[in-house]
Scaffold this active site. Structure first.
Site, PDB file in Angstrom:
ATOM      1  N   SER A 165      32.850  36.420  34.149  1.00  0.00           N
ATOM      2  CA  SER A 165      32.455  35.073  34.581  1.00  0.00           C
ATOM      3  C   SER A 165      31.119  35.168  35.294  1.00  0.00           C
ATOM      4  O   SER A 165      30.778  36.219  35.858  1.00  0.00           O
ATOM      5  CB  SER A 165      33.506  34.501  35.536  1.00  0.00           C
ATOM      6  OG  SER A 165      33.048  33.332  36.180  1.00  0.00           O
ATOM      7  N   TYR A 221      40.094  34.613  41.975  1.00  0.00           N
ATOM      8  CA  TYR A 221      39.512  34.639  40.633  1.00  0.00           C
ATOM      9  C   TYR A 221      38.187  35.394  40.634  1.00  0.00           C
ATOM     10  O   TYR A 221      37.951  36.264  39.787  1.00  0.00           O
ATOM     11  CB  TYR A 221      39.308  33.207  40.139  1.00  0.00           C
ATOM     12  CG  TYR A 221      38.684  33.114  38.763  1.00  0.00           C
ATOM     13  CD1 TYR A 221      39.474  33.235  37.626  1.00  0.00           C
ATOM     14  CD2 TYR A 221      37.316  32.902  38.596  1.00  0.00           C
ATOM     15  CE1 TYR A 221      38.919  33.155  36.353  1.00  0.00           C
ATOM     16  CE2 TYR A 221      36.754  32.818  37.341  1.00  0.00           C
ATOM     17  CZ  TYR A 221      37.550  32.944  36.218  1.00  0.00           C
ATOM     18  OH  TYR A 221      36.994  32.875  34.967  1.00  0.00           O
TER      19      TYR A 221
END
Length: 242
Positions: free
Chosen positions: A137, A150
């Protein structure tokens, strides 16, 4: 190392929803044989109805990883795309801290990919030419305040990717990292705006796989990567506000 996807067998985790669902369609469109995975029975059934081979398993627990590997048996795989991922509620400001969810998120986002790579590596090496794609990400570069678990799991996967890339140099197994921006998926519903479509994100990842780029910066992550290369502190200061 570039890879012609036609005729290759590709395993994509998390292929029944979001970016993964677009990846498997686009990879099949390139002529690849696609094996995918999902954990939601309804989405698994819907994906099978499209003609895909789907292994049902929950990769947020060790038993799910074992189930996936057992179902694969000794199938030859030319490309592994570790795409499955999730977030969890973890915000002390609101009092929403899900410790069990955090544990499962770390396992799904970080431990499962490392386990799958390690177990499939001998077979991948035997192919002569193979690729591993870890989907991290933009938040692996610089975290935000809203999703620390996350961010941490994806940053861990990014570090792991860079480390094994160096270890596997010269083995015939190329290790790629794909860094998506905020993408319009079920996981990001109600979070932020100006989201990239899952189809566009998948398209850039597939193109990166074909080109053999070690790092696939998708969409606005190209800009974030540029800022981070000039000033990591500035990139962190910008992103942490979200």
């Amino acid at each position: 190392m570039t890879m012609r996807l036609s005729g290759k067998t590709v395993l994509v985790t998390g292929g029944t929803d979001g970016i993964g669902a677009q990846l498997i369609r686009q990879l099949r469109g390139k002529g690849a044989t696609v094996i995918t995975h999902g954990r939601n029975p309804a989405r698994v059934a819907a994906t099978r109805a499209e003609g895909f081979e789907v292994i049902e398993a929950d990769l947020s627990v060790p038993e799910g990883v074992e189930a996936l590997l057992a179902a694969l048996a000794d199938r030859p795989i030319d490309a592994l795309v570790n795409n499955a991922g999730a977030g969890t509620n973890y915000d002390f400001r609101s009092g929403e801290v899900d410790l069990l969810g955090a544990e499962r998120t770390y396992y799904l986002n970080l431990h499962a990919p490392t386990q799958i790579i390690a177990r499939l590596l001998p077979m991948l090496k035997s192919r002569g030419e193979a690729i591993v794609v870890n989907v991290t990400s933009g938040l692996a570069l610089a975290p935000n305040a809203g999703s620390p678990v996350y961010c941490a799991s994806k940053a861990g996967l990014r570090s792991y990717t860079m480390g094994i890339r160096a270890q596997l140099k010269g083995t015939g197994v190329k290790v790629l990292e794909a860094l998506p921006p905020l993408v319009d998926t079920q996981m990001t519903a109600g979070r932020g705006s100006n989201k990239m479509s899952a189809a566009e994100c998948a398209g850039q990842i597939v193109a990166g796989m074909e080109s053999g780029k070690e790092t696939i910066n998708v969409g606005m992550v190209k800009f974030l990567q540029l800022v981070h290369s000039v000033s990591p502190a500035l990139a962190r200061a910008v992103m942490i506000r979200f």
